[in-house]
Motif scaffolding. Sequence first.
Motif, PDB file in Angstrom:
ATOM      1  N   VAL A 132      67.312   8.246  56.980  1.00  0.00           N
ATOM      2  CA  VAL A 132      67.643   8.571  55.599  1.00  0.00           C
ATOM      3  C   VAL A 132      66.387   8.494  54.734  1.00  0.00           C
ATOM      4  O   VAL A 132      66.098   9.395  53.937  1.00  0.00           O
ATOM      5  CB  VAL A 132      68.727   7.598  55.069  1.00  0.00           C
ATOM      6  N   LEU A 133      65.612   7.443  54.914  1.00  0.00           N
ATOM      7  CA  LEU A 133      64.398   7.281  54.108  1.00  0.00           C
ATOM      8  C   LEU A 133      63.368   8.368  54.398  1.00  0.00           C
ATOM      9  O   LEU A 133      62.725   8.885  53.485  1.00  0.00           O
ATOM     10  CB  LEU A 133      63.771   5.911  54.374  1.00  0.00           C
ATOM     11  N   ALA A 134      63.214   8.717  55.672  1.00  0.00           N
ATOM     12  CA  ALA A 134      62.221   9.743  56.018  1.00  0.00           C
ATOM     13  C   ALA A 134      62.595  11.064  55.360  1.00  0.00           C
ATOM     14  O   ALA A 134      61.740  11.776  54.841  1.00  0.00           O
ATOM     15  CB  ALA A 134      62.127   9.898  57.534  1.00  0.00           C
ATOM     16  N   ILE A 135      63.894  11.381  55.358  1.00  0.00           N
ATOM     17  CA  ILE A 135      64.322  12.652  54.782  1.00  0.00           C
ATOM     18  C   ILE A 135      64.228  12.632  53.258  1.00  0.00           C
ATOM     19  O   ILE A 135      63.732  13.563  52.639  1.00  0.00           O
ATOM     20  CB  ILE A 135      65.762  12.999  55.230  1.00  0.00           C
ATOM     21  N   PHE A 136      64.663  11.525  52.644  1.00  0.00           N
ATOM     22  CA  PHE A 136      64.757  11.523  51.187  1.00  0.00           C
ATOM     23  C   PHE A 136      63.489  11.066  50.473  1.00  0.00           C
ATOM     24  O   PHE A 136      63.321  11.324  49.291  1.00  0.00           O
ATOM     25  CB  PHE A 136      65.959  10.696  50.725  1.00  0.00           C
ATOM     26  N   ILE A 137      62.633  10.369  51.169  1.00  0.00           N
ATOM     27  CA  ILE A 137      61.397   9.946  50.506  1.00  0.00           C
ATOM     28  C   ILE A 137      60.166  10.472  51.237  1.00  0.00           C
ATOM     29  O   ILE A 137      59.254  11.018  50.631  1.00  0.00           O
ATOM     30  CB  ILE A 137      61.328   8.396  50.399  1.00  0.00           C
ATOM     31  N   GLY A 138      60.175  10.339  52.560  1.00  0.00           N
ATOM     32  CA  GLY A 138      58.990  10.675  53.352  1.00  0.00           C
ATOM     33  C   GLY A 138      58.496  12.096  53.126  1.00  0.00           C
ATOM     34  O   GLY A 138      57.309  12.312  52.867  1.00  0.00           O
ATOM     35  N   ILE A 139      59.402  13.062  53.206  1.00  0.00           N
ATOM     36  CA  ILE A 139      58.969  14.457  53.094  1.00  0.00           C
ATOM     37  C   ILE A 139      58.369  14.726  51.721  1.00  0.00           C
ATOM     38  O   ILE A 139      57.302  15.337  51.596  1.00  0.00           O
ATOM     39  CB  ILE A 139      60.150  15.418  53.386  1.00  0.00           C
ATOM     40  N   ALA A 140      59.025  14.222  50.669  1.00  0.00           N
ATOM     41  CA  ALA A 140      58.537  14.491  49.313  1.00  0.00           C
ATOM     42  C   ALA A 140      57.156  13.863  49.091  1.00  0.00           C
ATOM     43  O   ALA A 140      56.264  14.499  48.514  1.00  0.00           O
ATOM     44  CB  ALA A 140      59.529  13.976  48.282  1.00  0.00           C
ATOM     45  N   VAL A 141      56.975  12.627  49.548  1.00  0.00           N
ATOM     46  CA  VAL A 141      55.680  11.986  49.333  1.00  0.00           C
ATOM     47  C   VAL A 141      54.589  12.690  50.147  1.00  0.00           C
ATOM     48  O   VAL A 141      53.465  12.881  49.691  1.00  0.00           O
ATOM     49  CB  VAL A 141      55.747  10.478  49.668  1.00  0.00           C
ATOM     50  N   MET A 142      54.968  13.118  51.349  1.00  0.00           N
ATOM     51  CA  MET A 142      54.017  13.852  52.186  1.00  0.00           C
ATOM     52  C   MET A 142      53.579  15.135  51.481  1.00  0.00           C
ATOM     53  O   MET A 142      52.381  15.445  51.399  1.00  0.00           O
ATOM     54  CB  MET A 142      54.695  14.170  53.531  1.00  0.00           C
ATOM     55  N   VAL A 143      54.539  15.887  50.940  1.00  0.00           N
ATOM     56  CA  VAL A 143      54.205  17.109  50.203  1.00  0.00           C
ATOM     57  C   VAL A 143      53.303  16.759  49.018  1.00  0.00           C
ATOM     58  O   VAL A 143      52.283  17.405  48.776  1.00  0.00           O
ATOM     59  CB  VAL A 143      55.487  17.838  49.722  1.00  0.00           C
ATOM     60  N   GLY A 144      53.657  15.702  48.291  1.00  0.00           N
ATOM     61  CA  GLY A 144      52.875  15.290  47.125  1.00  0.00           C
ATOM     62  C   GLY A 144      51.423  15.013  47.484  1.00  0.00           C
ATOM     63  O   GLY A 144      50.503  15.467  46.807  1.00  0.00           O
ATOM     64  N   GLU A 145      51.217  14.285  48.588  1.00  0.00           N
ATOM     65  CA  GLU A 145      49.836  13.942  48.962  1.00  0.00           C
ATOM     66  C   GLU A 145      49.058  15.176  49.418  1.00  0.00           C
ATOM     67  O   GLU A 145      47.880  15.333  49.089  1.00  0.00           O
ATOM     68  CB  GLU A 145      49.821  12.875  50.062  1.00  0.00           C
ATOM     69  N   LEU A 146      49.731  16.036  50.195  1.00  0.00           N
ATOM     70  CA  LEU A 146      49.037  17.257  50.640  1.00  0.00           C
ATOM     71  C   LEU A 146      48.655  18.110  49.437  1.00  0.00           C
ATOM     72  O   LEU A 146      47.559  18.680  49.388  1.00  0.00           O
ATOM     73  CB  LEU A 146      49.932  18.056  51.606  1.00  0.00           C
ATOM     74  N   ALA A 151      52.153   4.252  46.358  1.00  0.00           N
ATOM     75  CA  ALA A 151      53.129   5.340  46.484  1.00  0.00           C
ATOM     76  C   ALA A 151      54.003   5.428  45.243  1.00  0.00           C
ATOM     77  O   ALA A 151      54.355   6.515  44.780  1.00  0.00           O
ATOM     78  CB  ALA A 151      53.993   5.126  47.720  1.00  0.00           C
ATOM     79  N   MET A 152      54.325   4.283  44.682  1.00  0.00           N
ATOM     80  CA  MET A 152      55.187   4.246  43.502  1.00  0.00           C
ATOM     81  C   MET A 152      54.495   4.934  42.331  1.00  0.00           C
ATOM     82  O   MET A 152      55.064   5.806  41.675  1.00  0.00           O
ATOM     83  CB  MET A 152      55.487   2.787  43.158  1.00  0.00           C
ATOM     84  N   ILE A 153      53.233   4.571  42.096  1.00  0.00           N
ATOM     85  CA  ILE A 153      52.529   5.157  40.952  1.00  0.00           C
ATOM     86  C   ILE A 153      52.270   6.645  41.188  1.00  0.00           C
ATOM     87  O   ILE A 153      52.395   7.465  40.285  1.00  0.00           O
ATOM     88  CB  ILE A 153      51.203   4.423  40.675  1.00  0.00           C
ATOM     89  N   MET A 154      51.946   6.989  42.451  1.00  0.00           N
ATOM     90  CA  MET A 154      51.682   8.395  42.718  1.00  0.00           C
ATOM     91  C   MET A 154      52.920   9.251  42.441  1.00  0.00           C
ATOM     92  O   MET A 154      52.841  10.280  41.770  1.00  0.00           O
ATOM     93  CB  MET A 154      51.240   8.597  44.162  1.00  0.00           C
ATOM     94  N   ALA A 155      54.063   8.801  42.968  1.00  0.00           N
ATOM     95  CA  ALA A 155      55.292   9.571  42.759  1.00  0.00           C
ATOM     96  C   ALA A 155      55.629   9.619  41.274  1.00  0.00           C
ATOM     97  O   ALA A 155      56.001  10.665  40.737  1.00  0.00           O
ATOM     98  CB  ALA A 155      56.442   8.945  43.539  1.00  0.00           C
ATOM     99  N   PHE A 156      55.452   8.512  40.606  1.00  0.00           N
ATOM    100  CA  PHE A 156      55.731   8.458  39.173  1.00  0.00           C
ATOM    101  C   PHE A 156      54.855   9.461  38.416  1.00  0.00           C
ATOM    102  O   PHE A 156      55.317  10.214  37.571  1.00  0.00           O
ATOM    103  CB  PHE A 156      55.479   7.026  38.669  1.00  0.00           C
ATOM    104  N   ALA A 157      53.574   9.482  38.759  1.00  0.00           N
ATOM    105  CA  ALA A 157      52.652  10.392  38.073  1.00  0.00           C
ATOM    106  C   ALA A 157      53.028  11.847  38.327  1.00  0.00           C
ATOM    107  O   ALA A 157      53.002  12.679  37.414  1.00  0.00           O
ATOM    108  CB  ALA A 157      51.218  10.124  38.520  1.00  0.00           C
ATOM    109  N   ILE A 158      53.416  12.150  39.565  1.00  0.00           N
ATOM    110  CA  ILE A 158      53.811  13.536  39.848  1.00  0.00           C
ATOM    111  C   ILE A 158      55.077  13.874  39.073  1.00  0.00           C
ATOM    112  O   ILE A 158      55.192  14.928  38.447  1.00  0.00           O
ATOM    113  CB  ILE A 158      54.050  13.745  41.360  1.00  0.00           C
ATOM    114  N   MET A 202      56.628  18.725  38.037  1.00  0.00           N
ATOM    115  CA  MET A 202      56.958  19.495  39.231  1.00  0.00           C
ATOM    116  C   MET A 202      56.133  20.765  39.406  1.00  0.00           C
ATOM    117  O   MET A 202      55.800  21.169  40.512  1.00  0.00           O
ATOM    118  CB  MET A 202      58.435  19.894  39.183  1.00  0.00           C
ATOM    119  N   ASP A 203      55.804  21.419  38.275  1.00  0.00           N
ATOM    120  CA  ASP A 203      55.105  22.707  38.395  1.00  0.00           C
ATOM    121  C   ASP A 203      53.777  22.566  39.117  1.00  0.00           C
ATOM    122  O   ASP A 203      53.322  23.472  39.805  1.00  0.00           O
ATOM    123  CB  ASP A 203      54.853  23.309  37.007  1.00  0.00           C
ATOM    124  N   PHE A 204      53.200  21.395  38.948  1.00  0.00           N
ATOM    125  CA  PHE A 204      51.964  21.042  39.635  1.00  0.00           C
ATOM    126  C   PHE A 204      52.136  21.213  41.152  1.00  0.00           C
ATOM    127  O   PHE A 204      51.317  21.814  41.839  1.00  0.00           O
ATOM    128  CB  PHE A 204      51.678  19.587  39.241  1.00  0.00           C
TER     129      PHE A 204
END
Length: 479
Positions: free
Chosen positions: A50-64, A421-428, A434-436
Motif C-alpha cells: 500500500v505504501l509503495a503504491i500510494f507514496i513510493g511512486i509519487a516521491v520517485m516521480v518527484g525526485e526524478l 521526504a516530508m519537506i520535499m513532498a510539501f514543497a512540491i 503540480m504543474d512543475f
Amino acid sequence: MEKTNREGFASNFGFIMAAVGSAVGLGNIWGFPYKMGMNGGFAFLLIYLVLAIFIGIAVMVGELVIGRKTGLSPIAAYRKLSKKFTFLGYMALACPFLILCFYMVLGGMVMRYACGYLLAMFGVDTWGVADISTYFGVFTTNGTSMVIWTLIFIVINAVIVAAGIGGGIEKFCNIGMPCLFVILLIVIVYVAVQPGAMGGYQFMFGFNIEPLKTDFLTVLKTAAGQMFFSLSLGMGAIITYGSYLNKKEKIQKNAVIIVVMDTLVAIMAGMIVMPACYAFLDGNTKGGPGLLFQSMQMVFHNMGGFIGNLMGFLFYFLVFIAAISSSMSLLEALTSSRVDRNVEAGKAPNRRKIVIVFAILVAIFALPNALDGIGAGVAGGATLPTPAELFGMTDAVKGWNDCWLDFYDMLSEGILMPVGAMIMAFAIGWIWKMDFVVEECESSGCKFWGKAFFNICYKFITPIGMLVVLYGQITSYFF
Ligand code: TRP
C-alpha cells in the motif's frame, strides 16, 4: 539551463538497470525479509505494498523531476529551485554519507561470505563447515579482517564510480542486474523443492492481519522506513540519477518500473529466506538483523555438502551484486555534487580526485561500524565499545545505541530521510505546485496521468505519513 557538460546514461535500459540497481540492495535482501519476519509476514507485506503504491511512486516521480528539470545533483538542484531549500540538498548528502559508512561494512561482510563459500566448494576454506554457531561472533569481532573487507569493498566502489555514469555504473548494472535476477530464480527454485518450504509461503502470502490489530503503528512505521530505504528515496540518489536522464524518456513510466522491480526483488528475496527458515530452521523467521548472516549461514550449513556451499556462494554473490550497485549510487550522489560545483565554478570536473577523497572519508567514518563487532562491543571481545558502552547506557537499549551501525542508521534512515521526504513532498505540493511536475513529465511528449492522485500524494499523504513515521521513530528511539 542545458546539460551540456554532463555525460549521461547511454540508453534508457541502462538508466533503468542503474536505478533498479540503486534500489535493489541490502534493503531488499536483508532488511525486507527480516523486518517481515519480525512483523507478522503477510500483514507487513500488505502495508508495504500500500505504501509503495500510494507514496513510493509519487516521491520517485518527484525526485526524478527535480533531477531532470535542473540537470543537477541535489545541492545545486534545490538551490536552483529555491534558495530557501538549499538546506534540503545538504541533508540529501549527509544522509548517503552516513548510510555509506555502514553499507560499506556490510558489503565487505557479504563479500567475505561469498568468498568463503566459493573456497569451501573446493575444500580450501572451512567456511560454514566448522563450528557455525560461533562463526559470526568470531568473524565480526576480528577487527583486522572486518576493516580489510570493508576497504576492499570501498575500493571496488570507487573504481566503478570513478569511471563515470555511462562508463562505470551503467556498464556494471547492465550485466549485474540481469545476473541477479537469474541467480534469484535459481535459489528460489532450489529452496522451493525442499520439504517444509510451504510454511514459508504460508507465512508470507496466507491472509492474516492479526498483527495489525495489536501493533499497527510499529508495522506501519517499520514498513514505511523500509519502503523509503529500499526505493533509495528521500536523499538525493534518485535526484542525481534523474539529472542524467535523457529528456526523451518518460518519467512516470520509469518510476513505476523501478518501484515494481524493487518490490518484486524484495518479495523474491523473501521467497528464498522465509521458506528456507521453514525448511531448515524449524520456521524461525525472527532472526532479526542476524537473519542474513547467522540464520542463512545455518540454512546453508543444514543443506550440507557441496550443494550447501554452492547455494551459499550463489546467495551471497547475489547479495554482493545488489549491495554494490546500491552503494555506488550513494557514492555517486556525493561525487556528482562536487563535480557540479567544480563545473559551476568553471573548473575541470575532477571526478577521480573527488571519488578518492570521498572514499577516504567514508573509510574513516566507517571504522566504528567495522570495529564494534556489530554490537558485540568490548564486552564481547571487539576493539571498540558500542555507543551504549561508550555512554554508559547499558540498561537502556534503544535500537540506536546497541551498535554504531544502528546509531548511523538512526540519524540517516530514522530521522534525516523522513524529514527530507516530508519537506520535499510539501514543497512540491504547496510551493512549486503540480504543474512543475506535470510540465517536466510531459516534456517527453506523453500525457501525465493521475494528476489528482499525485497532487493529493504530495500535498497530504506523504507529508502526513512521514510525520507519523517520524513520531514513531522518535518515540521508539528516545522515550
Ligand atoms: N535502496 C538500497 C537498498 O535497498 C540502499 C540505497 C541505495 C539507498 N541508495 C540509497 C537508500 C539512497 C536511501 C537512499 O539497500
